[in-house]
Design an enzyme around this catalytic site. Structure first.
Site, PDB file in Angstrom:
ATOM      1  N   ASP A  78       0.966  -1.038  -0.114  1.00  0.00           N
ATOM      2  CA  ASP A  78       0.071   0.335   0.128  1.00  0.00           C
ATOM      3  C   ASP A  78       0.357   1.693  -0.025  1.00  0.00           C
ATOM      4  OD1 ASP A  78      -2.207   1.897   0.841  1.00  0.00           O
ATOM      5  OD2 ASP A  78      -3.284  -0.051   0.289  1.00  0.00           O
ATOM      6  N   ASP A  79       0.450   2.188   0.478  1.00  0.00           N
ATOM      7  CA  ASP A  79       0.831   4.135   0.982  1.00  0.00           C
ATOM      8  C   ASP A  79       2.369   3.370   1.055  1.00  0.00           C
ATOM      9  OD1 ASP A  79       1.620   6.450  -0.147  1.00  0.00           O
ATOM     10  OD2 ASP A  79      -0.040   7.241   1.411  1.00  0.00           O
ATOM     11  N   ASP A 156      -5.351   5.204  -5.450  1.00  0.00           N
ATOM     12  CA  ASP A 156      -5.760   6.215  -4.700  1.00  0.00           C
ATOM     13  C   ASP A 156      -6.334   7.401  -5.046  1.00  0.00           C
ATOM     14  OD1 ASP A 156      -6.764   6.516  -1.981  1.00  0.00           O
ATOM     15  OD2 ASP A 156      -5.381   6.097  -1.381  1.00  0.00           O
ATOM     16  N   SER A 188     -10.173   3.602  -6.902  1.00  0.00           N
ATOM     17  CA  SER A 188     -10.439   4.253  -5.128  1.00  0.00           C
ATOM     18  C   SER A 188     -11.382   5.467  -5.337  1.00  0.00           C
ATOM     19  CB  SER A 188      -9.360   5.319  -3.831  1.00  0.00           C
ATOM     20  OG  SER A 188      -8.910   4.390  -3.872  1.00  0.00           O
ATOM     21  N   ASP A 217     -12.447   3.814   4.710  1.00  0.00           N
ATOM     22  CA  ASP A 217     -11.586   2.838   5.182  1.00  0.00           C
ATOM     23  C   ASP A 217     -11.942   2.070   6.687  1.00  0.00           C
ATOM     24  OD1 ASP A 217      -9.887   4.578   2.925  1.00  0.00           O
ATOM     25  OD2 ASP A 217      -8.407   5.006   4.926  1.00  0.00           O
TER      26      ASP A 217
HETATM   27  C1  GLA Z   1      -6.480   5.695   1.584  1.00  0.00           C
HETATM   28  C2  GLA Z   1      -6.804   4.824   0.928  1.00  0.00           C
HETATM   29  C3  GLA Z   1      -6.695   3.556   2.410  1.00  0.00           C
HETATM   30  C4  GLA Z   1      -5.108   3.794   2.083  1.00  0.00           C
HETATM   31  C5  GLA Z   1      -4.065   4.714   2.473  1.00  0.00           C
HETATM   32  C6  GLA Z   1      -3.229   5.102   2.359  1.00  0.00           C
HETATM   33  O1  GLA Z   1      -6.810   6.580   2.952  1.00  0.00           O
HETATM   34  O2  GLA Z   1      -8.083   4.790   1.835  1.00  0.00           O
HETATM   35  O3  GLA Z   1      -6.429   2.340   2.311  1.00  0.00           O
HETATM   36  O4  GLA Z   1      -4.664   3.142   1.255  1.00  0.00           O
HETATM   37  O5  GLA Z   1      -5.259   6.104   2.142  1.00  0.00           O
HETATM   38  O6  GLA Z   1      -2.681   6.316   2.774  1.00  0.00           O
END
Ligand code: GLA
Length: 410
Positions: A78-79, A156, A188, A217
């Site tokens: 992920d991030d 995202d 997203s 989230d």
């Molecule tokens: C957003 C997404 C999460 C995650 C964060 C990462 O909030 O909805 O699922 O990926 O960013 O920063």
């Protein structure tokens, strides 16, 4: 001339549509975010920081502890992996935390029979402030991911405008297609537009994305799970019909195995997400998960239901004023899944019900297998009264099938 135009139109349609044949059933795997967030402090917390070590250790667990063989094959970053862009504008991972690069991680995942997912953002920055895929970078980044042999992209939309999203998501879908590498596309986009029509056009979205985040989230609490469930049930008339093979609603990760859920609540999240035909992305520490939580996530009948080939999302079909709800999901071979869910906070509730109350109206005899206990309840006709005992914030889940059909298929 006409032929040429038709040919061109077909070509354009092909490029704009995400026709990658992927995710005929909801994806299953592991996603770093909910449990490991943006922990980049590898000096103090080398075991848990976002780094190639974390992903390799999770890959090992996925391969060795039975997960992969049950279908949990995606290992998704992920991030907070990005280090920046090089002189050519190409994305590079953080050199300290991913010293061998993303292609190395993809190779590692593939060598174990897994697939690698990655994360970017169609705005100026990712949600945690790392460089985003601005519109001018979409094509380059798609090629970079393909060259790294990435298998899924979560795109995202923090720090983007509605206009950039409307251009960027279709553009990325097309760019991924052009690379020729099958890359599942997780968008997203709807979550940033309120998740509902008219701001979200789900018919179009299904042509662009393999799955999409519709809503908030998930956080590590039962309240968060409930608020997501409520939103999906409340808007099921919009959401239920748009899910199907190749294109899924995503109510976000499973938080089973973490700190916020009781055992009954963990069973409930698993059952309810399965009714929603949701992707099963665990976000927990697979190195330390308890046997009980593993049993929930590795329940073979649960997974079979989640992965049913028809891919029909279930619906909430009863909402009693005494805080009991029933969800139903139609499955292949005339089977269905039923979840009896209690929002009560007092004690196990004896819920008296019958199949006719649940809109079954064929004069067949059914059998039900309790998905968690394995008990079999047989000889159920539409008018037969039965009682299920449902724990507070818990579920009873049934796999229900007509007996006649079972005999025929044997
Ligand atoms: C957003 C997404 C999460 C995650 C964060 C990462 O909030 O909805 O699922 O990926 O960013 O920063």
């Amino acid at each position: 001339m006409l032929l040429k135009t038709v040919f061109l139109l077909v070509l354009v349609a092909q490029v704009l549509m995400l026709d990658n044949g992927l995710l005929r059933t909801p994806p299953m795997g592991w996603l770093a975010w909910e449990r490991f967030r943006c922990n980049t402090n590898c000096d103090e917390d080398p075991k848990n920081c976002i780094s190639e070590r974390l992903f390799m250790e999770m890959a090992d667990r996925l391969a060795q502890d039975g997960w992969r063989d049950l279908g949990y094959i995606y290992l998704n970053i992920d991030d907070c992996w990005i280090g920046g862009r090089d002189a050519n504008g190409r994305l590079v991972p953080d050199p300290k935390r991913f010293p061998h690069g993303i292609a190395f991680l993809a190779d590692y995942a593939h060598s174990l029979g897994l697939k690698l997912g990655i994360y970017e953002d169609i705005g100026n920055l990712t949600c945690m402030g790392y460089p985003g895929t601005t519109l001018d970078k979409v094509v380059q980044d798609a090629w970079t991911f393909a060259e790294w042999k990435v298998d899924m992209l979560k795109l995202d939309a923090c720090f983007s405008t509605a206009k950039e999203r409307a251009t960027g998501y279709p553009k990325m879908a097309a760019a991924l297609n052009v690379t020729g590498r099958p890359i599942a596309f997780s968008c997203s986009w709807p979550a940033y537009e309120g998740g509902l029509p008219p701001n979200v056009n789900y018919t179009r979205l299904a042509e662009i994305c393999n799955l999409w985040r519709n809503y908030d989230d998930v956080q590590d609490s039962w309240g968060s799970v409930l608020s997501i469930l409520d939103w999906f049930a409340e808007h099921q008339d919009v959401l239920q019909p748009v899910a199907g093979p190749g294109h899924w609603n995503d109510p976000d990760m499973l938080i089973i195995g973490n700190f916020g859920l009781s055992l009954d609540q963990a069973r409930a999240q698993m059952a309810l997400w399965t009714m929603l035909a949701a992707p099963l992305f665990m976000s927990t520490d697979l190195r330390t998960i308890s046997a009980q939580n593993m049993d929930i996530l590795q329940n073979p009948l649960m997974i079979k239901i989640n992965q049913d080939p028809l891919g029909i999302q279930g619906r909430r079909i009863r909402k009693e004023k005494f805080y009991i709800e029933v969800f139903m999901r139609p499955l292949s071979n005339e089977a269905s899944a039923l979840v009896f869910f209690s929002r009560r906070t007092d004690m196990p509730y004896h819920y008296r019900c019958s199949l006719s109350m649940l809109n079954f109206n064929r004069s067949l005899t059914y059998e039900a297998e309790d998905v968690y206990s394995g008990d079999v309840i047989t000889g159920l006709r539409e008018e037969t009264d039965f009682t299920v005992i449902i724990n507070p914030s818990g579920v009873v889940m049934w796999y229900l099938y007509p007996i006649k059909n079972l005999e025929m298929s044997q």
